[in-house]
Design a protein around this motif. Structure first.
Motif, PDB file in Angstrom:
ATOM      1  N   ILE A 237       1.100  -0.633  -0.010  1.00 47.84           N
ATOM      2  CA  ILE A 237       0.253  -0.417   0.417  1.00 47.84           C
ATOM      3  C   ILE A 237       0.599   1.345   0.355  1.00 47.84           C
ATOM      4  O   ILE A 237       0.485   2.267  -0.783  1.00 47.84           O
ATOM      5  N   GLU A 238       1.941   1.578   0.681  1.00 44.59           N
ATOM      6  CA  GLU A 238       3.188   2.640   1.138  1.00 44.59           C
ATOM      7  C   GLU A 238       3.076   2.435  -0.433  1.00 44.59           C
ATOM      8  O   GLU A 238       3.544   4.126  -1.348  1.00 44.59           O
ATOM      9  N   GLU A 239       3.736   1.645  -1.413  1.00 45.60           N
ATOM     10  CA  GLU A 239       4.463   1.744  -2.461  1.00 45.60           C
ATOM     11  C   GLU A 239       2.999   2.419  -3.907  1.00 45.60           C
ATOM     12  O   GLU A 239       3.533   3.487  -4.638  1.00 45.60           O
ATOM     13  N   LEU A 240       2.129   1.630  -3.403  1.00 43.98           N
ATOM     14  CA  LEU A 240       1.170   1.654  -4.523  1.00 43.98           C
ATOM     15  C   LEU A 240       0.296   3.268  -4.206  1.00 43.98           C
ATOM     16  O   LEU A 240       0.231   4.471  -5.202  1.00 43.98           O
ATOM     17  N   GLY A 241       0.463   4.295  -3.492  1.00 49.01           N
ATOM     18  CA  GLY A 241       1.068   6.102  -2.756  1.00 49.01           C
ATOM     19  C   GLY A 241       1.238   6.272  -4.192  1.00 49.01           C
ATOM     20  O   GLY A 241       1.371   7.715  -3.877  1.00 49.01           O
ATOM     21  N   MET A 242       2.750   6.131  -3.626  1.00 48.82           N
ATOM     22  CA  MET A 242       3.998   6.586  -4.856  1.00 48.82           C
ATOM     23  C   MET A 242       3.121   6.477  -5.310  1.00 48.82           C
ATOM     24  O   MET A 242       3.432   7.263  -6.769  1.00 48.82           O
ATOM     25  N   TRP A 243       3.264   5.012  -6.490  1.00 49.69           N
ATOM     26  CA  TRP A 243       2.502   5.241  -7.879  1.00 49.69           C
ATOM     27  C   TRP A 243       1.350   5.899  -7.885  1.00 49.69           C
ATOM     28  O   TRP A 243       1.647   6.597  -9.540  1.00 49.69           O
ATOM     29  N   LEU A 244       0.417   5.898  -7.280  1.00 46.99           N
ATOM     30  CA  LEU A 244      -0.071   7.024  -7.747  1.00 46.99           C
ATOM     31  C   LEU A 244      -0.225   8.027  -7.917  1.00 46.99           C
ATOM     32  O   LEU A 244      -0.795   9.191  -8.809  1.00 46.99           O
ATOM     33  N   LYS A 245       0.925   9.023  -6.907  1.00 55.07           N
ATOM     34  CA  LYS A 245       1.229  10.391  -7.033  1.00 55.07           C
ATOM     35  C   LYS A 245       1.978  10.732  -8.066  1.00 55.07           C
ATOM     36  O   LYS A 245       2.085  11.595  -8.511  1.00 55.07           O
ATOM     37  N   MET A 246       3.052   9.518  -8.444  1.00 56.82           N
ATOM     38  CA  MET A 246       4.069   9.597  -9.284  1.00 56.82           C
ATOM     39  C   MET A 246       3.390  10.151 -10.535  1.00 56.82           C
ATOM     40  O   MET A 246       4.261  10.608 -11.979  1.00 56.82           O
ATOM     41  N   ASP A 247       2.696   9.036 -10.989  1.00 51.84           N
ATOM     42  CA  ASP A 247       1.861   8.589 -12.269  1.00 51.84           C
ATOM     43  C   ASP A 247       0.442   8.598 -12.533  1.00 51.84           C
ATOM     44  O   ASP A 247       0.041   7.630 -12.222  1.00 51.84           O
ATOM     45  N   PRO A 248      -0.228   9.575 -12.189  1.00 51.13           N
ATOM     46  CA  PRO A 248      -1.072   9.489 -12.022  1.00 51.13           C
ATOM     47  C   PRO A 248      -2.285   9.317 -13.238  1.00 51.13           C
ATOM     48  O   PRO A 248      -3.600   9.133 -13.300  1.00 51.13           O
ATOM     49  N   GLU A 249      -1.953   9.378 -14.590  1.00 52.84           N
ATOM     50  CA  GLU A 249      -2.294   8.945 -15.888  1.00 52.84           C
ATOM     51  C   GLU A 249      -2.402   7.461 -15.883  1.00 52.84           C
ATOM     52  O   GLU A 249      -3.490   6.946 -16.995  1.00 52.84           O
ATOM     53  N   ASP A 250      -1.034   6.923 -15.484  1.00 56.79           N
ATOM     54  CA  ASP A 250      -1.146   5.122 -15.591  1.00 56.79           C
ATOM     55  C   ASP A 250      -2.281   5.163 -14.460  1.00 56.79           C
ATOM     56  O   ASP A 250      -2.903   3.579 -14.131  1.00 56.79           O
ATOM     57  N   PHE A 251      -2.715   4.884 -12.814  1.00 59.29           N
ATOM     58  CA  PHE A 251      -2.716   4.631 -12.071  1.00 59.29           C
ATOM     59  C   PHE A 251      -3.940   4.917 -11.427  1.00 59.29           C
ATOM     60  O   PHE A 251      -4.283   5.238 -10.849  1.00 59.29           O
ATOM     61  N   LEU A 252      -3.666   6.638 -11.239  1.00 57.64           N
ATOM     62  CA  LEU A 252      -4.883   7.397 -10.678  1.00 57.64           C
ATOM     63  C   LEU A 252      -6.522   7.345 -11.226  1.00 57.64           C
ATOM     64  O   LEU A 252      -6.990   7.834 -11.851  1.00 57.64           O
ATOM     65  N   ASN A 253      -6.816   6.156 -10.879  1.00 62.84           N
ATOM     66  CA  ASN A 253      -8.193   5.788 -11.704  1.00 62.84           C
ATOM     67  C   ASN A 253      -8.807   4.727 -10.391  1.00 62.84           C
ATOM     68  O   ASN A 253      -7.841   4.455  -9.788  1.00 62.84           O
ATOM     69  N   ASP A 254      -9.985   4.814 -11.470  1.00 61.42           N
ATOM     70  CA  ASP A 254     -10.709   4.041  -9.927  1.00 61.42           C
ATOM     71  C   ASP A 254     -10.592   2.495  -9.993  1.00 61.42           C
ATOM     72  O   ASP A 254     -10.815   1.972  -8.136  1.00 61.42           O
ATOM     73  N   GLY A 255      -9.730   1.615 -11.168  1.00 64.43           N
ATOM     74  CA  GLY A 255      -9.027   0.303 -10.811  1.00 64.43           C
ATOM     75  C   GLY A 255      -7.681   0.268  -9.541  1.00 64.43           C
ATOM     76  O   GLY A 255      -7.559  -1.098  -9.275  1.00 64.43           O
ATOM     77  N   CYS A 256      -7.536   1.508  -9.777  1.00 62.76           N
ATOM     78  CA  CYS A 256      -6.065   1.338  -8.510  1.00 62.76           C
ATOM     79  C   CYS A 256      -7.040   2.293  -7.235  1.00 62.76           C
ATOM     80  O   CYS A 256      -6.049   1.465  -6.306  1.00 62.76           O
ATOM     81  N   LEU A 257      -7.697   2.709  -7.269  1.00 63.96           N
ATOM     82  CA  LEU A 257      -8.418   3.603  -6.182  1.00 63.96           C
ATOM     83  C   LEU A 257      -8.427   1.999  -5.385  1.00 63.96           C
ATOM     84  O   LEU A 257      -9.074   2.623  -3.969  1.00 63.96           O
ATOM     85  N   LYS A 258      -9.195   1.519  -5.686  1.00 63.19           N
ATOM     86  CA  LYS A 258     -10.290   0.854  -5.161  1.00 63.19           C
ATOM     87  C   LYS A 258      -9.191  -0.504  -3.916  1.00 63.19           C
ATOM     88  O   LYS A 258      -9.960  -0.851  -2.946  1.00 63.19           O
ATOM     89  N   TYR A 259      -8.239  -0.815  -4.604  1.00 61.08           N
ATOM     90  CA  TYR A 259      -7.573  -1.186  -3.482  1.00 61.08           C
ATOM     91  C   TYR A 259      -6.969  -0.143  -1.964  1.00 61.08           C
ATOM     92  O   TYR A 259      -7.087  -0.726  -0.726  1.00 61.08           O
ATOM     93  N   LEU A 260      -6.912   0.965  -2.431  1.00 60.28           N
ATOM     94  CA  LEU A 260      -6.553   1.840  -1.076  1.00 60.28           C
ATOM     95  C   LEU A 260      -8.039   1.565  -0.881  1.00 60.28           C
ATOM     96  O   LEU A 260      -8.688   1.847   1.646  1.00 60.28           O
ATOM     97  N   GLY A 261      -9.463   2.017  -1.134  1.00 57.62           N
ATOM     98  CA  GLY A 261     -10.769   1.809  -0.403  1.00 57.62           C
ATOM     99  C   GLY A 261     -10.251   0.282   0.388  1.00 57.62           C
ATOM    100  O   GLY A 261     -11.499   0.536   1.527  1.00 57.62           O
ATOM    101  N   TRP A 262     -10.629  -0.116   0.064  1.00 55.75           N
ATOM    102  CA  TRP A 262     -10.108  -1.919   0.633  1.00 55.75           C
ATOM    103  C   TRP A 262      -9.720  -2.077   2.091  1.00 55.75           C
ATOM    104  O   TRP A 262     -10.084  -2.271   3.217  1.00 55.75           O
TER     105      TRP A 262
END
Length: 1219
Positions: A326-351
């Motif tokens: 989860i720590e690294e996922l937060g890095m990816w979401l912030k660094m590369d929002p075009e590829d990662f900042l979508n509902d498909g990846c955000l749901k892992y944080l929600g879960w």
């Protein structure tokens, strides 16, 4: 970046994978590399490595691949053998070894760039040898002693290599490097992460695209992350996640380069035909093609790592693995929002917000904080916010305060960055936390509240700070009144102190609001005065309120300087204004009692620093005297007495003026009392006269606590009045209580004066006579039906008997004459009072109305004071230790209300006389047993007495040699009692069942004492008694034992002989729902008794019971799927325990190795298999995977912050008694 090229936008729809290859390999895209012109023949490329286990994707839209079919998994695990490279490797070239890299990472002192560069040099000389070094470094980092040889590397698949390493894993290395406790863990983890970061950065320009290093490395890490050995899984997942972060950085760089090159190409192509440079266009087009190939290859590796590692390991059983993902996922979401900042990846944080382990939830919340800090991300987070807002609001009550603090900070970001995302009812979840006992959480809630309050202030003139502060106080007062947590103002001020310190230090605005005739309502004035006094205390003492102190914090020089400056400001501002405030609110008891606390925080020496300030001192003294004559409420009189005591202190040069003022006040009060005394004694007074005399006595009693009243010689008058009223049975409550206090204070001051001077023998005799007469009066009062008079008499008796005890006169031999010991009749009267009014539920039963909860708390506090006073008499030797039996036998029944006091008394009694204390414990149990026999013999009552015995046995400590003598004495007394001769009319040996109670103390005995007591028992009892169940049970408890069994089995087996001795298993007692939770305190804190009990917290958190698990859908699981953390147990022993794990007995293994000097191959395989079984986690049960819809309710334990009343509580009973 073009969204059509983004690999993770299509996570909802996975392509079907072929039967060969791993998660990682199946998602790698075949890219054609541009051939580079090099001299000499190039060796053929090595085939890519295959992962250990293959996972076929599900045709559903879920981004989490489902487990493979068993048949397919078996087919995948066989695979095809890796072809040996035809290029010979120069074995003579010596480079960096895996051991060197490991030592560099462990030390944390080596320059990681140098280490990586050295390894890259060896890799460039020989790719296979360099990769083998890196793989062995990873294996060593896992704590595995095995080594991947060159033959294994060339001829085995990854799955086979991992299987071989698992069999060679050393059982002794349970604590692998990433879980080693202490600073070494942080150093190794930081070094490992730094190594992965530097490696990815050093390879980003060339080696990352060689189609060998990173594909092979990531394939090996993917296989290891799917292992059932925790060390492999943890270490490889951490490395894979860090390398993934490096790949995301590379992808961003390539994307920027691609955009720049494309822009240059478009500019060049837009020129007129004759101005174009064709060679320039061709070069740019070639660069674009290369960059696209590079980007596709990096995205392919990212996709493989995400699907092969993250999707499985974010729900691993080990919380450290989940937290790393989860720590690294937060890095990816912030660094590369075009590829990662979508509902498909955000749901892992929600879960993961619902994870059972707080470190995982903490990483998840911190990852969300990083996203909400970026304004450009808010639009993409709208759906996530609406879906998981309720969960985030509920997490402000998380059982881990650190998580709750970060959640409050997250909600503050959401409130600041989004419009109308948090409604007022949503903010209502955060507001009450300003009163929480955890200071970090309260400060975070204070910041949230401050931003909300400042947002309501709309000032046209931003330069007018005073106007803004006045508006701020108006809003803060409204919040404080509406919050309905009165008498918690100190906690609200402490919560806001860090962020609103400048506003809260604006005492000029506060006093201006109070002194103006219009502006504030009556209730608002009271709230502002309370908050103002709290800010004065906070600034002058620079310490948080009671309950929020964690350890003893030493103020820094800067804090001390700020404290001195604030105190000087407070004194300078309030010296002229305090008399005005007292004059305005002198008729209001609540407000004036608060204002009288102000001078306690002044620098009082400033009164004499300037002549103009002395008049303000006279005004203050005049106001105090006027308030005393106006009010009869106890809290106002106590506040005046405390301030008078401070002003009369000899350390101030103006103390003589204060003494004069209060002496004149006492003259007037004593003259008023004397006028009514003769009429009171003759019984010719009416109700008004009695009231006037009672109020005069009440004021005298209050002032007597601060000033020596012995000069007025009024003790005989008090005593005569008390005796007269007791004889005539005209018991006026106010008059009697006040007269008792005045007389007691006279005797206390007389003892103090005797200690500080050399009185004559006649004076000492007179004083002793006065003490004896007063104690008789108090003893008579103990039998009255008037509750207030009876309680006051008991408390004063406890104080005076302690003050005139033998221990208080040891310093001066001349004072031995003053020692007054209670008579036998007084002892019995006090013990009866304890039984009738302290250890009694009659008064509590009358207060069952919810509105009378505060009265219950007050009543319990009064009972605790009385019990503490009686216990101090036992501890200081005024009463014999045998008097403590009346206390000890209520230890279990009243544990919730008085457990801390009784426990402290038991421990203190052991310091006085260990043997006598143990005999007292036994005597208390004997008394309970005898009472049970006289009333009605039942097994239930016997069980309750055994529970008490078990609790008392635990108070003896763990040093069996030190408690040997007391325990033997206890057992002997108990045996004698059990076989005591029968009294007239009694059956033969009625006390034998007492041995069952005595058996609860047997587990503390030494072996030699057990034999001694067994012989003593046989000598005391008749021979026929040895077969009686109780006797057999006690004898079994004296036997040395290696096993224990529950009491139910023990009692059922009384008829049959057994070698198992019953063991008293200690039960953890959870105290909930008791009003005494706010009143526990160090009741023996004084200059002569150092209690270890903690000061009671005035605010507390009460944990709720675990919520019910939500329904979740089941899915098939394989041995490689470690299961969801949301449905698994919270803890496990990865190497040695499991519900279906085979137990390997060491004796078998020793026989196997000792009997066979030359073990065969089959035996070695058996040993290897047994070792494997002890390493691999048992995971044969079906796992459950949570769905997003199932998390509508909380699934983790949370805490609700309750705010108990703090009215009239005291940290120390002794301070209150002698105040």
């Amino acid at each position: 970046m073009a969204t059509g090229d983004a690999v993770l936008d299509s996570l909802e729809e996975l392509d079907d994978f072929s039967d060969s290859g791993s998660d990682y390999e199946a998602t790698m895209k075949a890219t054609k590399r541009r051939k580079q012109a090099v001299s000499g023949p190039q060796p053929p490329k090595r085939p890519r490595r295959k992962a250990a286990l293959r996972v076929t994707s599900s045709p559903s839209s879920s981004p989490i691949p489902s487990p493979p079919e068993p048949a397919l998994q078996q087919q995948h695990s066989q695979g095809t053998r890796r072809q040996a490279s035809p290029r010979p490797v120069n074995e003579g070239i010596q480079g960096i070894s895996a051991e060197d890299i490991y030592n560099a990472v462990c030390s944390g002192k080596s320059a990681m760039v140098t280490v990586v560069d050295e390894w890259l040099d060896s890799y460039k000389r020989s790719r296979e040898a360099g990769l083998l070094v890196l793989i062995n470094f990873i294996v060593q980092s896992c704590g595995c002693k095995g080594v991947v040889s060159r033959e294994m590397f060339d001829s085995m698949q990854n799955a086979e290599i991992i299987s071989t390493l698992t069999k060679e894993f050393n059982e002794d290395s349970v604590n692998y490097p990433l879980c080693t406790p202490g600073p070494q863990l942080k150093r190794f983890k930081a070094g490992l992460c730094e190594f992965a970061r530097v490696l990815a950065r050093s390879c980003r320009n060339s080696l990352i695209y060689d189609e060998y290093l990173f594909p092979s490395l990531l394939a090996m890490l993917t296989g290891l992350s799917d292992s059932q050995v925790r060390a492999f899984r943890h270490t490889s997942t951490l490395l894979a996640m860090k390398l993934m972060t490096g790949l995301v950085e590379v992808a961003l760089i390539v994307s920027v380069q691609l955009q720049t090159t494309q822009r240059r190409y478009d500019m060049e192509n837009s020129k007129r035909e004759h101005d174009r440079a064709s060679d320039r266009l061709e070069e740019l087009q070639a660069n674009i093609s290369v960059l696209r190939e590079n980007r596709e290859e990096v995205l392919s590796m990212m996709n493989g790592t995400f699907r092969g590692v993250f999707v499985h390991r974010y729900r691993d059983r080990l919380p450290e693995i989940r937290a790393a993902c989860i720590e690294e996922l937060g890095m990816w979401l912030k660094m590369d929002p075009e590829d990662f900042l979508n509902d498909g990846c955000l749901k892992y944080l929600g879960w993961t917000l619902h994870d059972k382990q707080s470190p995982v939830r903490l990483q998840c919340v911190r990852a969300l904080q990083g996203l909400y800090k970026e304004k450009e991300f808010i639009g993409r987070l709208e759906l996530f916010t609406s879906r998981f807002k309720e969960r985030m609001l509920s997490m402000v009550l998380d059982k881990d305060p650190d998580v709750a603090v970060e959640v409050v900070n997250l909600l503050l970001l959401i409130q600041q960055r989004t419009e109308e995302s948090l409604r007022e009812e949503d903010c209502g979840h955060v507001y009450p936390l300003v009163y929480a006992s955890h200071r970090g959480l309260a400060s975070a809630a204070g910041l949230f509240l401050y931003n909300k309050l400042k947002g309501l202030i709309t000032s046209d003139n931003q330069e007018n700070d005073k106007r803004d502060n006045a508006d701020f106080f108006q809003i803060l007062i409204s919040f404080y009144i509406q919050s309905e947590f009165h008498e918690h103002g100190a906690y609200l001020v402490d919560s806001l102190w860090g962020v609103a310190g400048s506003e809260l230090r604006d005492w000029e605005t506060m006093t201006a609001l109070l002194l103006q005739d219009t502006g504030l309502m009556y209730e608002e004035e009271g709230a502002l005065i309370e908050l103002m006094m709290c800010t004065i205390r906070q600034a002058a003492q620079a310490t948080p309120p009671v309950g929020r102190t964690h350890g003893k914090k030493i103020l820094s020089m800067k804090d001390k300087k700020t404290q001195e400056q604030d105190r000087s400001r407070i004194t300078t501002h309030f010296i002229p204004l305090l008399p005005q405030l007292l004059a305005k609110y002198s008729a209001d008891a609540g407000k004036v009692s608060l204002l009288l606390k102000g001078p306690l925080y002044f620098d009082l020496e400033m009164y004499t620093s300037a002549p103009r300030l002395e008049k303000h001192l006279d005004q203050l003294l005049g106001q105090i005297c006027g308030i005393v004559t106006k009010h009869t409420e106890l809290r106002v009189l106590e506040a005046c007495a405390l301030l008078a005591s401070t002003l009369c202190s000899d350390c101030y040069t103006f103390s003589s003026r204060a003494h004069l003022a209060f002496s004149q006040l006492l003259d007037g009060l004593t003259e008023c009392f004397s006028t009514y005394l003769s009429d009171l004694l003759q019984g010719t007074t009416d109700d008004d006269d009695v009231y006037s005399a009672a109020t005069a006595l009440k004021r005298i009693a209050a002032l007597s606590s601060a000033k020596d009243p012995t000069g007025w010689k009024l003790f005989d008058s008090y005593l005569e009045l008390l005796q007269n009223r007791l004889e005539s049975r005209e018991l006026d409550k106010e008059l009697m209580v006040s007269a008792l206090k005045c007389a007691a204070f006279h005797l206390m001051w007389a003892k103090v004066n005797a200690d500080n001077s050399t009185p004559t023998e006649a004076e000492l005799k007179c004083l002793k006579k006065e003490v004896r007469l007063f104690c008789r009066v108090c003893q008579t009062c103990l039998s009255l039906n008037q509750t207030e008079i009876r309680d006051q008499a008991f408390e004063l008796l406890c104080d005076l008997l302690l003050l005139y005890s033998t221990s208080s006169a040891r310093s001066e031999a001349a004072l031995q004459m003053l020692v007054h010991l209670p008579s036998d009749s007084l002892r019995s009267e006090m013990a009866a009072f304890l039984m009738d009014y302290v250890f009694s539920d009659t008064e509590d039963a009358e207060l069952n109305v919810e509105d009378e909860e505060e009265m219950k708390i007050t009543l319990l506090q009064k009972k605790r004071n009385q019990l503490a006073g009686y216990c101090k008499l036992v501890i200081y030797g005024v009463l014999d230790l045998s008097a403590a039996t009346d206390i000890f036998k209520h230890y279990s029944k009243y544990f919730k209300d008085f457990g801390d006091i009784i426990k402290e008394t038991v421990s203190k009694s052991k310091l006085i006389s260990p043997v006598q204390s143990a005999k007292t414990v036994c005597l208390s149990l004997q008394q309970l047993f005898s009472e049970m026999l006289t009333e009605d013999h039942s097994r239930q009552d016997l069980g309750e007495i055994r529970d008490l015995a078990k609790r008392l046995a635990m108070s003896f400590g763990v040093d069996l040699h030190r408690i040997r003598k007391p325990l033997v004495a206890l057992h002997m007394d108990g045996i004698r009692f059990a076989f005591r001769g029968p009294q007239e009319g009694e059956e033969q040996h009625p006390n034998v069942p007492f041995l069952e109670i005595l058996s609860e103390f047997s587990f503390k005995l030494l072996k030699q004492d057990r034999a001694l007591l067994a012989a003593f028992l046989k000598s005391e009892c008749p021979s026929a008694a040895l077969s009686w169940p109780s006797v057999r049970l006690y004898l079994r408890s004296l036997e040395a034992r290696s096993s224990s069994k529950p009491r139910e089995q023990e009692e059922e087996g009384d008829a049959a002989s057994s070698n198992d001795t019953p063991v008293a298993k200690r039960k953890k007692t959870t105290v909930q729902g008791s009003v005494s939770s706010t009143l526990r305190g160090s009741w023996l804190d004084s200059s002569s008794i150092h209690s270890r009990l903690h000061t009671p917290a005035l605010t507390s958190t009460v944990q709720k019971q675990p919520a019910k698990q939500p329904a979740s859908r089941k899915h098939r699981a394989t041995e490689s799927d470690m299961g969801s953390s949301f449905t698994e147990p919270e803890s496990e022993d990865e190497f040695s325990s499991g519900s279906h794990m085979r137990k390997v007995k060491p004796t078998k293994r020793r026989q196997l190795s000792s009997n066979q000097t030359a073990p065969t191959l089959d035996q070695r395989d058996l040993n290897s298999h047994l070792t494997l079984l002890s390493l691999i986690e048992a995971d044969n049960e079906d796992r459950e995977e949570p769905e997003i819809e199932d998390y509508g309710s909380d699934t983790d334990n949370e805490s609700v912050y309750t705010l108990p009343s703090t009215r009239h509580t005291s940290a120390s009973v002794l301070d209150e008694l002698f105040d």
